[in-house]
Design a protein around this motif. Structure first.
Motif: not given
Length: 155
Positions: A6, A8, A110, A112
């Motif tokens: 992940q 950000h 986010a 992912v």
């Protein structure tokens, strides 16, 4: 081998998607940890030819640079974007197949990546997967570093 990573970014999912589809972002990525990187946007994603320094264990198969093609597409999904991502490694029976999602979180987006890294070589494939995974994760981490700067300049 399962990969779950992940990232950000302090930007909207639409801005992050635009970044990931921009060849200029991928060109900046090549300046850092990546050996070469050529990107072309598609109508709903991006295709990227990328190269990283090969781990010593696979250099006899790939040479000094492990080259791969990444293909990603994103469709609107709720407040964000999501879709398949695939990486095929040239010169090796190796690939990554999974998904990427760009979803809003408390302070931005986010990103992912989830999927499977597979090296189809009898007896040693699983060992090579473990040794290759850090290189795949390094490309993702490079996206984090370069992406933050790119978004600050373009978003």
């Amino acid at each position: 081998m399962k990969i779950d990573n992940q990232l950000h970014f302090d930007a909207t999912p639409a801005a992050v998607r635009a970044m990931l589809m921009d060849p200029g972002f991928w060109t900046q990525l090549a300046i850092g940890r990546v050996d070469h990187c050529d990107a072309a946007p598609t109508s709903d994603g991006v295709t990227v030819d990328i190269g990283v320094r090969s781990p010593s264990q696979v250099q006899r198969l790939t040479g000094d640079v492990m080259s791969a093609t990444l293909t990603a597409t994103w469709a609107a999904a709720g407040d964000g974007w999501g879709g398949p991502v695939a990486i095929d490694v040239k010169g090796m029976p190796a690939s990554f197949s999974g998904t990427s999602s760009l979803t809003p979180d408390d302070t931005g987006t986010a990103v992912v990546y989830q999927g499977d890294l597979t090296i189809r070589i009898p007896l040693v494939g699983a060992t090579l997967e473990k040794k290759t995974a850090p290189f795949l994760l390094g490309v993702l981490e490079a996206q984090q570093d370069v992406g933050a700067r790119w978004l600050a300049e373009h978003a």
